[in-house]
Design a protein around this motif. Structure first.
Motif, PDB file in Angstrom:
ATOM      1  N   ILE A 124       4.609  91.777  28.045  1.00  0.00           N
ATOM      2  CA  ILE A 124       3.679  92.132  27.238  1.00  0.00           C
ATOM      3  C   ILE A 124       2.832  90.791  26.887  1.00  0.00           C
ATOM      4  O   ILE A 124       3.181  89.765  26.805  1.00  0.00           O
ATOM      5  N   ALA A 125       1.547  90.960  26.870  1.00  0.00           N
ATOM      6  CA  ALA A 125       0.566  89.846  26.851  1.00  0.00           C
ATOM      7  C   ALA A 125      -0.475  90.538  25.526  1.00  0.00           C
ATOM      8  O   ALA A 125      -1.080  91.411  26.075  1.00  0.00           O
ATOM      9  N   ILE A 126      -0.590  89.525  24.506  1.00  0.00           N
ATOM     10  CA  ILE A 126      -1.619  90.001  23.390  1.00  0.00           C
ATOM     11  C   ILE A 126      -2.628  89.007  23.393  1.00  0.00           C
ATOM     12  O   ILE A 126      -2.194  87.792  23.334  1.00  0.00           O
ATOM     13  N   THR A 127      -3.791  89.270  23.347  1.00  0.00           N
ATOM     14  CA  THR A 127      -5.106  88.365  23.359  1.00  0.00           C
ATOM     15  C   THR A 127      -6.004  88.519  22.308  1.00  0.00           C
ATOM     16  O   THR A 127      -5.883  89.787  21.706  1.00  0.00           O
ATOM     17  N   THR A 128      -6.597  87.413  21.680  1.00  0.00           N
ATOM     18  CA  THR A 128      -7.457  87.644  20.684  1.00  0.00           C
ATOM     19  C   THR A 128      -8.912  87.134  20.975  1.00  0.00           C
ATOM     20  O   THR A 128      -9.238  86.702  21.978  1.00  0.00           O
ATOM     21  N   ASP A 129      -9.781  87.689  20.015  1.00  0.00           N
ATOM     22  CA  ASP A 129     -11.294  87.555  20.297  1.00  0.00           C
ATOM     23  C   ASP A 129     -11.531  85.805  20.187  1.00  0.00           C
ATOM     24  O   ASP A 129     -12.488  85.476  20.779  1.00  0.00           O
ATOM     25  N   ASP A 130     -10.548  85.146  19.871  1.00  0.00           N
ATOM     26  CA  ASP A 130     -10.817  83.649  19.821  1.00  0.00           C
ATOM     27  C   ASP A 130      -9.978  82.876  20.779  1.00  0.00           C
ATOM     28  O   ASP A 130      -9.865  81.735  20.659  1.00  0.00           O
ATOM     29  N   GLY A 131      -9.385  83.452  21.810  1.00  0.00           N
ATOM     30  CA  GLY A 131      -8.760  82.866  22.832  1.00  0.00           C
ATOM     31  C   GLY A 131      -7.354  82.880  22.883  1.00  0.00           C
ATOM     32  O   GLY A 131      -6.828  82.024  23.885  1.00  0.00           O
ATOM     33  N   LEU A 132      -6.633  83.192  21.753  1.00  0.00           N
ATOM     34  CA  LEU A 132      -5.085  82.978  21.592  1.00  0.00           C
ATOM     35  C   LEU A 132      -4.402  84.029  22.259  1.00  0.00           C
ATOM     36  O   LEU A 132      -4.920  85.129  22.711  1.00  0.00           O
ATOM     37  N   ARG A 133      -3.299  83.781  22.968  1.00  0.00           N
ATOM     38  CA  ARG A 133      -2.604  84.554  23.885  1.00  0.00           C
ATOM     39  C   ARG A 133      -1.031  84.503  23.408  1.00  0.00           C
ATOM     40  O   ARG A 133      -0.469  83.323  23.356  1.00  0.00           O
ATOM     41  N   GLY A 134      -0.267  85.709  23.075  1.00  0.00           N
ATOM     42  CA  GLY A 134       0.939  85.735  23.088  1.00  0.00           C
ATOM     43  C   GLY A 134       1.631  86.562  23.853  1.00  0.00           C
ATOM     44  O   GLY A 134       1.212  87.718  24.200  1.00  0.00           O
ATOM     45  N   GLU A 135       2.871  86.086  24.421  1.00  0.00           N
ATOM     46  CA  GLU A 135       3.348  86.946  25.631  1.00  0.00           C
ATOM     47  C   GLU A 135       4.968  87.407  25.142  1.00  0.00           C
ATOM     48  O   GLU A 135       5.743  86.345  24.507  1.00  0.00           O
ATOM     49  N   TYR A 136       5.650  88.181  25.785  1.00  0.00           N
ATOM     50  CA  TYR A 136       7.069  88.342  25.845  1.00  0.00           C
ATOM     51  C   TYR A 136       7.500  89.147  27.125  1.00  0.00           C
ATOM     52  O   TYR A 136       6.747  90.092  27.290  1.00  0.00           O
ATOM     53  N   VAL A 137       8.498  88.895  27.518  1.00  0.00           N
ATOM     54  CA  VAL A 137       9.224  89.840  28.559  1.00  0.00           C
ATOM     55  C   VAL A 137      10.521  90.294  28.022  1.00  0.00           C
ATOM     56  O   VAL A 137      11.321  89.587  27.584  1.00  0.00           O
ATOM     57  N   THR A 138      10.891  91.716  27.990  1.00  0.00           N
ATOM     58  CA  THR A 138      12.012  92.308  27.408  1.00  0.00           C
ATOM     59  C   THR A 138      12.956  91.948  28.106  1.00  0.00           C
ATOM     60  O   THR A 138      13.211  91.799  29.263  1.00  0.00           O
ATOM     61  N   ASN A 139      14.352  91.718  27.381  1.00  0.00           N
ATOM     62  CA  ASN A 139      15.795  91.596  28.063  1.00  0.00           C
ATOM     63  C   ASN A 139      16.392  92.965  27.804  1.00  0.00           C
ATOM     64  O   ASN A 139      17.025  93.225  28.874  1.00  0.00           O
ATOM     65  N   TRP A 140      16.323  93.707  26.728  1.00  0.00           N
ATOM     66  CA  TRP A 140      17.271  94.810  26.570  1.00  0.00           C
ATOM     67  C   TRP A 140      16.607  96.169  26.188  1.00  0.00           C
ATOM     68  O   TRP A 140      17.378  97.133  26.284  1.00  0.00           O
ATOM     69  N   VAL A 141      15.362  96.230  25.823  1.00  0.00           N
ATOM     70  CA  VAL A 141      14.926  97.596  25.500  1.00  0.00           C
ATOM     71  C   VAL A 141      13.918  98.144  26.568  1.00  0.00           C
ATOM     72  O   VAL A 141      13.207  99.179  26.227  1.00  0.00           O
ATOM     73  N   ALA A 142      14.162  97.708  27.835  1.00  0.00           N
ATOM     74  CA  ALA A 142      13.325  98.120  28.927  1.00  0.00           C
ATOM     75  C   ALA A 142      13.908  99.453  29.313  1.00  0.00           C
ATOM     76  O   ALA A 142      14.642  99.788  30.437  1.00  0.00           O
ATOM     77  N   SER A 143      13.123 100.610  28.804  1.00  0.00           N
ATOM     78  CA  SER A 143      13.650 101.923  29.300  1.00  0.00           C
ATOM     79  C   SER A 143      12.302 102.805  29.049  1.00  0.00           C
ATOM     80  O   SER A 143      11.288 102.378  28.348  1.00  0.00           O
TER      81      SER A 143
END
Length: 388
Positions: free
Chosen positions: A43-62
């Motif tokens: 998952i990658a979340i970006t904002t209109d002012d250039g911020l970015r948050g990321e995460y890769v799942t370990n356990w809920v990938a279904s």
């Protein structure tokens, strides 16, 4: 204000060696030379002012969880990415008739984004005070081949883990629900390493009858186990059954892994169904939801144990006074943990992550403190969608 501009969700696959799927559903166990094709979500979340948050799942990938993420992501577009409390409350209501497991990864990515904005780790944002966490080795299910195929193999693997630095060890038994076999294993491992290692048992809801759960629980009493987790095929949902079991054994129960969110967990513990609470930032509406559960346990004087592993799990636990062990799940002899090989920063949740002090390190960089290999993720992608 940092408004959410886009959310990208990528499904990707990789091979995990020496494993096979067994039984009904998605049970995984050892098979030398085999491999399974595992799927995770990035998952990658970006904002209109250039911020970015990321995460890769370990356990809920279904597929079910991916469907929930697809359901929730559109409601986040245009919102203030730093208003995690407001987003948490709205998404929890929106997903109320489903499991809620698609909520957690999105919330974790928002925490990563906030940490990067302020150049602080999530642990620092939470007021975390522990940078090293006591860890236990949490085994795969037993098999009938050459991995964890007998009580001697479980004891040998416990010895191997001890030599690596682990001072705690949790058994996941076999999937056939044989109470006598489980009890013999409990006592054999206790005899082999119980004087040096803290021991736990998690039958993973495979015991079929209350009498079986009671029989194995009394073996845990004899072996001085630290906790007894999710024993029976009620699937960890019956507060009444576990209250009854608590009154007949001495070993503390650890339930609520399969009870999602703060309100149902509060109901469960107030009904007398458990001694310890379970929390998982992926399962329980993210780090925002996980903190609530940690504080619920604290208010009641109970310990709250973090389920499974990952950088988000470490950050959450770093700020929890009332938590004992980090779970390195799942591991076995010649059977690596099935986490995605996507870290370019040296982060690992394999057996070699334990230090000589029996602990793992909390990442210290901004946000989650890890860097993901997006080239690997995109190369191995099987599906991708962008919400904007």
């Amino acid at each position: 204000m940092s408004r959410i501009k886009s959310i990208e969700i990528v499904d990707f696959e990789f091979d995990s060696p020496n494993k096979e799927r067994t039984g009904v559903g998605q049970l995984i166990t050892y098979k030398k030379g085999a491999s399974i094709r595992a799927t995770k979500n990035a998952i990658a979340i970006t904002t209109d002012d250039g911020l970015r948050g990321e995460y890769v799942t370990n356990w809920v990938a279904s597929p079910a969880t991916r469907g929930e993420m697809d359901m929730l992501a559109p409601f986040m577009i245009g919102r203030n990415a730093l208003a995690r409390e407001e987003i948490y409350d709205d998404l929890k209501r929106e997903i109320r008739q489903w499991s809620g497991m698609g909520h957690g990864p999105l919330d974790i990515a928002l925490w990563d984004l906030a940490g990067k904005k302020y150049n602080a780790s999530i642990s620092e944002l939470l007021g975390g005070y522990r940078d090293r966490l006591p860890v236990y080795a949490s085994t795969y299910l037993g098999d009938d081949k050459a991995g964890l195929n007998c009580k001697e193999a479980y004891a040998d693997f416990a010895q191997e883990c001890y030599a690596l630095g682990f001072r705690a060890y949790k058994i996941h038994g076999w999937n056939d629900g044989d109470a006598r076999k489980e009890a013999e294993n409990v006592l054999h491992v206790a005899q082999a390493v119980g004087d040096r290692m803290t021991l736990m048992l998690d039958p993973a809801n495979q015991l079929r009858k209350f009498s079986d759960a009671l029989y194995v629980g009394r073996a845990c009493d004899e072996g001085n186990y630290f906790w007894y987790e999710d024993p029976m095929r009620d699937n960890g949902k019956s507060a009444f059954m576990h209250q009854k079991l608590r009154g007949m054994i001495k070993t503390p129960l650890l339930i609520t892994e399969y009870v999602r969110g703060i309100e149902p967990k509060a109901d469960f513990v107030l009904a007398g169904g458990t001694d310890f609470l379970r929390v998982d930032p992926e399962y329980d509406h993210g780090i925002t939801g996980g903190l609530r559960i940690a504080h619920l346990g604290e208010a009641l004087g109970l310990d709250v144990e973090v389920h499974a592993c990952g950088p988000a799990h470490r950050h959450l636990m770093s700020a929890m006074r009332n938590s004992n062990y980090y779970e390195l799940a799942l591991v076995g002899p010649d059977c690596p943990n099935m986490v995605a090989p996507v870290y370019t920063c040296g982060y690992t949740d394999q057996l070699d992550c334990v230090g000589s002090d029996g602990c793992v390190q909390v990442p210290s960089g901004p946000g989650l403190g890890v860097t993901y290999d997006w080239r690997f993720i995109r190369k191995n992608a099987t599906a991708s969608r962008i919400y904007d």
